[in-house]
Design a protein around this motif. Sequence first.
Motif, mmCIF file in Angstrom:
data_model
loop_
_atom_site.group_PDB
_atom_site.id
_atom_site.type_symbol
_atom_site.label_atom_id
_atom_site.label_comp_id
_atom_site.label_asym_id
_atom_site.label_seq_id
_atom_site.Cartn_x
_atom_site.Cartn_y
_atom_site.Cartn_z
ATOM 1 N N LEU A 25 0.845 -1.193 0.000
ATOM 2 C CA LEU A 25 0.000 0.000 0.000
ATOM 3 C C LEU A 25 0.879 1.241 0.000
ATOM 4 N N GLN A 26 0.461 2.198 -0.786
ATOM 5 C CA GLN A 26 1.166 3.466 -0.847
ATOM 6 C C GLN A 26 0.236 4.575 -0.345
ATOM 7 N N SER A 27 0.756 5.381 0.585
ATOM 8 C CA SER A 27 0.031 6.528 1.164
ATOM 9 C C SER A 27 -1.306 6.126 1.761
ATOM 10 N N PRO A 28 -1.365 5.067 2.583
ATOM 11 C CA PRO A 28 -2.649 4.758 3.230
ATOM 12 C C PRO A 28 -2.956 5.806 4.307
ATOM 13 N N ARG A 29 -4.217 6.202 4.381
ATOM 14 C CA ARG A 29 -4.591 7.266 5.308
ATOM 15 C C ARG A 29 -6.068 7.110 5.675
ATOM 16 N N ILE A 45 -1.552 5.774 7.840
ATOM 17 C CA ILE A 45 -1.574 4.436 8.430
ATOM 18 C C ILE A 45 -0.235 3.779 8.191
ATOM 19 N N SER A 46 0.346 3.259 9.251
ATOM 20 C CA SER A 46 1.591 2.511 9.149
ATOM 21 C C SER A 46 1.269 1.032 9.042
ATOM 22 N N LEU A 65 -11.238 6.051 4.171
ATOM 23 C CA LEU A 65 -9.972 5.341 4.045
ATOM 24 C C LEU A 65 -9.518 5.417 2.599
ATOM 25 N N THR A 66 -8.295 5.906 2.387
ATOM 26 C CA THR A 66 -7.744 6.005 1.037
ATOM 27 C C THR A 66 -6.372 5.343 1.003
ATOM 28 N N PHE A 67 -6.046 4.735 -0.136
ATOM 29 C CA PHE A 67 -4.733 4.121 -0.343
ATOM 30 C C PHE A 67 -4.582 3.791 -1.809
ATOM 31 N N GLU A 146 -3.033 -5.706 8.634
ATOM 32 C CA GLU A 146 -3.809 -5.292 9.799
ATOM 33 C C GLU A 146 -3.742 -3.772 9.873
ATOM 34 N N LEU A 147 -4.874 -3.105 9.607
ATOM 35 C CA LEU A 147 -4.867 -1.648 9.500
ATOM 36 C C LEU A 147 -5.032 -0.952 10.845
ATOM 37 N N PHE A 148 -6.133 -1.236 11.543
ATOM 38 C CA PHE A 148 -6.389 -0.536 12.809
ATOM 39 C C PHE A 148 -7.519 -1.234 13.542
ATOM 40 N N ASP A 149 -7.693 -0.823 14.802
ATOM 41 C CA ASP A 149 -8.830 -1.252 15.611
ATOM 42 C C ASP A 149 -9.873 -0.143 15.578
#
Length: 280
Positions: A25-29, A45-46, A65-67, A146-149
């Motif tokens: 993924l590039q520039s996930p946010r 997002i890391s 959510l964008t990526f 795994e993106l986030f909770d």
Amino acid sequence: MAVGALSWFLLSLVTIGAHAATLTLQSPRFTISASDASQLRSEPISLAHKPSPALSLGSSDVLKLTFQVVDKEDGKGVQPHQTFLRFYDAVTGEEGIQPVKVTPGGKAKFELNMARPPTSLPPTTSDPLKVSLYLGSFVHPPVQYELFDLALPPSHSPSPHADEASFHVRPEIHHTFRPDQKLPPKVISAFFAVLLAAPWFVLLGMWSHIRPQVPHLFSPNIFPFIATLAAFEGLLVWYWVALRLGQVLLYGAILAIPTAFTGQRALAALGERRLGKSSK
């Protein structure tokens, strides 16, 4: 031969290297906005660790959510064959799958509006959901991130399905049968049996006084007709025991031919005898 084998080996290495390229993924946010479009939280997002604290949405908040999906080797955008988000509750085991649209250049955008939540969301409690991204491609190995909770407002208990009872153990079925029919006393049965047989005894007694004579019953012109009539009676008994209606009609039609022929001969013989033309 050696040059050809070496060329095949190098081509195999190139093919393996192409298939070994992975997606990333590039520039996930993510961005959280309120119902009035004011921005509440926005962070990149890391892929190494989840955002802290966990994301939280209110009953009218919006999560964006964008990526971009790119090839890890050359950085070019890739459109995977399948891209979807998984919302998983580790406590209850409930999960929901939400597809994500990706452009041919690999860019993707997902929006979750809690004012109109999608039906794919699982029932939520006070425990946060684990949000994961899954990518599947024909030419790349599948990957999971795994993106986030995500903490969502507790949902109402789902209404039971109309057929839910069919998927649970049902009470054992106990069949209730009627009691056996009570037979009447043997004396009463014997009385009615004699009553039914009485007309036959009366008939035999009357025949003994009248003494009917059938001198020509076994004559060659009369007996075949009597035999065919007896065959019809036997056919009816056979139908009562084993035959079907279609078989009875077939056999009866075949038997009707000799019956009509022999009956005509019997009637002709009786007519001649009455006219005194024959003594047979």
